[in-house]
Design a protein around this motif. Structure first.
Motif, PDB file in Angstrom:
ATOM      1  N   THR A  13       0.835  -1.222   0.000  1.00  0.00           N
ATOM      2  CA  THR A  13       0.000   0.000   0.000  1.00  0.00           C
ATOM      3  C   THR A  13       0.861   1.260   0.000  1.00  0.00           C
ATOM      4  O   THR A  13       1.847   1.349   0.743  1.00  0.00           O
ATOM      5  CB  THR A  13      -0.922   0.009   1.228  1.00  0.00           C
ATOM      6  OG1 THR A  13      -1.775  -1.131   1.190  1.00  0.00           O
ATOM      7  CG2 THR A  13      -1.766   1.268   1.272  1.00  0.00           C
ATOM      8  N   THR A  51      -6.613  -2.490   2.464  1.00  0.00           N
ATOM      9  CA  THR A  51      -5.199  -2.137   2.354  1.00  0.00           C
ATOM     10  C   THR A  51      -4.330  -3.151   3.090  1.00  0.00           C
ATOM     11  O   THR A  51      -4.798  -3.880   3.979  1.00  0.00           O
ATOM     12  CB  THR A  51      -4.945  -0.747   2.955  1.00  0.00           C
ATOM     13  OG1 THR A  51      -5.340  -0.752   4.344  1.00  0.00           O
ATOM     14  CG2 THR A  51      -5.728   0.321   2.213  1.00  0.00           C
ATOM     15  N   THR A 117      -2.061  -1.184  -4.091  1.00  0.00           N
ATOM     16  CA  THR A 117      -3.126  -0.301  -3.605  1.00  0.00           C
ATOM     17  C   THR A 117      -2.592   1.109  -3.407  1.00  0.00           C
ATOM     18  O   THR A 117      -1.593   1.303  -2.705  1.00  0.00           O
ATOM     19  CB  THR A 117      -3.704  -0.826  -2.270  1.00  0.00           C
ATOM     20  OG1 THR A 117      -4.195  -2.160  -2.463  1.00  0.00           O
ATOM     21  CG2 THR A 117      -4.835   0.063  -1.790  1.00  0.00           C
TER      22      THR A 117
END
Length: 467
Positions: A13, A51, A117
């Protein structure tokens, strides 16, 4: 601190904060200082479950500015890398942070393919293209911002959007006044009733619509048909920050089709594209009844539909701003919108016959996010549009037979049964201050003026154009 507490989760992430968007510019209020929490934002991101652990964590702003010191401790606690963006002389240049953030996102995209992400904390519409590009590379895009100041194009381009509480509007009661005395009377009467805080918002809407149709004044108007914008203004005045998208509807007309289903009101289409609200017991001749089942097939021309291709093109060519921008910036943006509409070939064709004012209202709301006429002291849309077009080739006209019919049209194309609507707020040469209706004060520039100046004079000077 990571977006997830799962130690087995991958570092997949990347989170990017557009801090300048979060603080709404460097002239931010005390409420921002007291209410903005990066900890809370990160917590909301983690709660989505979408996430992993954070591999890249960056925040963009002019960190040399001492007014941002209230965020320094959170940067350290959350291990956020501060990226300083400044202008040529140490100042701030508009869009520098946006551009630097976008460049870093694309760089991360190509240098760290393991990151799947991307979280962009901003409501700026400029990031819509960036979100689309990330999705082309099969990345998950999560947006995060204040609901009232988020560009709809950016929100729709994200796979998921997280709304955070705006410190400046949380628990604040926004009082909106309307010029239509019928609406104001009903609102004051309803507000005087004991309210149950546990009531759902739909119960409040049903109450408003019932009072609307039971009102003697409005019931008479409904027999002839009224513009949907009248009901929108009425609901907006009674429910601060009303937004049909909060109920899952892209357009107000779609929301209204659902809301009036169990009332005495009905939605009628007068071909080819004129939509009016009337009574079910008094269907007009040659009108087509619209309901929530068939409404999407109609009303796509002049009824505040963002799917209007003309408005879509405009949002790509004009950069959006928040209504929280300075008064000068808001006025200049309104000027830019009117000039674009008057110059656009497709809009010019429509303006020859007249465009529903709701279409102009929709265009304004897409560019000036969260805007309402009261932002500039106007009590209703007609007053604003009359003022916006007073020295342009456009004008606002009203049908003299059915005064609920309005159009924005070229001055050279006014039909015989229409007359120009001239607001009392329009300037009258050197006597502007004498004849202008006083506007509601608002906070604008802080520097003192040399001599007393009315709010109307300030607005007219800001908006005066050259033709």
């Amino acid at each position: 601190m990571n977006a997830t507490t799962d130690v087995k989760a991958p570092y997949n992430t990347a989170i990017f904060y557009d801090v300048e968007n979060l603080i709404k510019g460097y002239g931010f209020s005390k409420k921002i200082v007291q209410g903005l929490s990066l900890h809370d934002i990160l917590k909301k991101i983690g709660e989505t479950g979408k996430t992993g652990r954070i591999a890249t964590h960056k925040a963009y702003a002019n960190w040399l500015n001492p007014t941002l010191s209230f965020l320094h401790s959170e940067l350290i606690d959350l291990d956020i890398e501060p990226i300083t963006v400044v202008g040529t002389n140490g100042g701030t240049i508009k869009n520098v942070a946006d551009i630097r953030l976008a460049v870093d996102v694309i760089d991360t995209l190509h240098t760290h393919p393991e990151i799947t992400t991307y979280v962009i904390i901003s409501g700026d519409g400029a990031y819509a293209s960036l979100a689309r590009k990330l999705r082309e590379y099969s990345k998950v895009v999560i947006g995060c911002a204040y609901k009232q100041s988020t560009n709809k194009l950016f929100a729709s381009a994200c796979d998921h959007f997280i709304w955070v509480e705006d410190p400046e509007v949380e628990n604040d009661k926004v009082e909106v006044r309307v010029s239509d005395t019928r609406s104001q009377h009903l609102i004051e009467k309803l507000n005087g009733k004991d309210s149950n805080s546990n009531n759902l918002i739909w119960q409040r809407i049903n109450e408003l619509l019932s009072a609307f149709v039971d009102s003697k004044e409005y019931k008479k108007a409904l027999e002839c048909g009224i513009n949907p914008s009248v009901i929108r203004e009425f609901i907006g005045a009674a429910i601060p920050n009303f937004d049909p998208s909060a109920f899952g509807f892209e357009r107000f007309i779609d929301f209204l089709a659902h809301a009036v289903e169990n009332t005495e009101m009905a939605i009628y289409l007068f071909p080819p594209s004129d939509i009016k609200i009337g009574l079910k017991s008094a269907k007009p001749t040659n009108a087509v009844s619209l309901s929530k089942s068939n409404i999407k097939r109609f009303g796509n021309d002049n009824n505040a539909d963002i799917r209007d291709q003309r408005i879509r093109r405009m949002t790509r060519e004009i950069k959006s701003i928040s209504t929280n921008a300075s008064t000068k910036e808001v006025v200049e943006k309104l000027k830019e919108i009117i000039e674009w509409i008057a110059a656009d070939p497709e809009f010019r064709t429509s303006l020859t016959e007249g465009v529903n004012p709701a279409t102009i209202d929709c265009a304004i709301r897409e560019i000036v996010v969260g805007f309402s006429s009261s932002r500039l002291g106007f009590t209703r849309l007609s007053e604003l549009l009359s003022w916006l077009t007073w020295d342009t080739e456009l004008c606002l006209v009203q049908n003299q037979t059915n005064k609920s019919i309005w159009k924005v049209i070229f001055r050279s194309s006014i039909p015989a049964d229409f007359a120009i609507y001239e607001s009392k707020m329009l300037p009258q040469g050197d006597r502007a201050e004498e004849k202008a209706t006083p506007l509601t004060p608002w906070k604008i520039e802080k520097e003192p003026t040399k001599e007393p100046t009315s709010i109307f004079r300030q607005l007219s000077n800001l908006f005066r154009t050259k033709h």
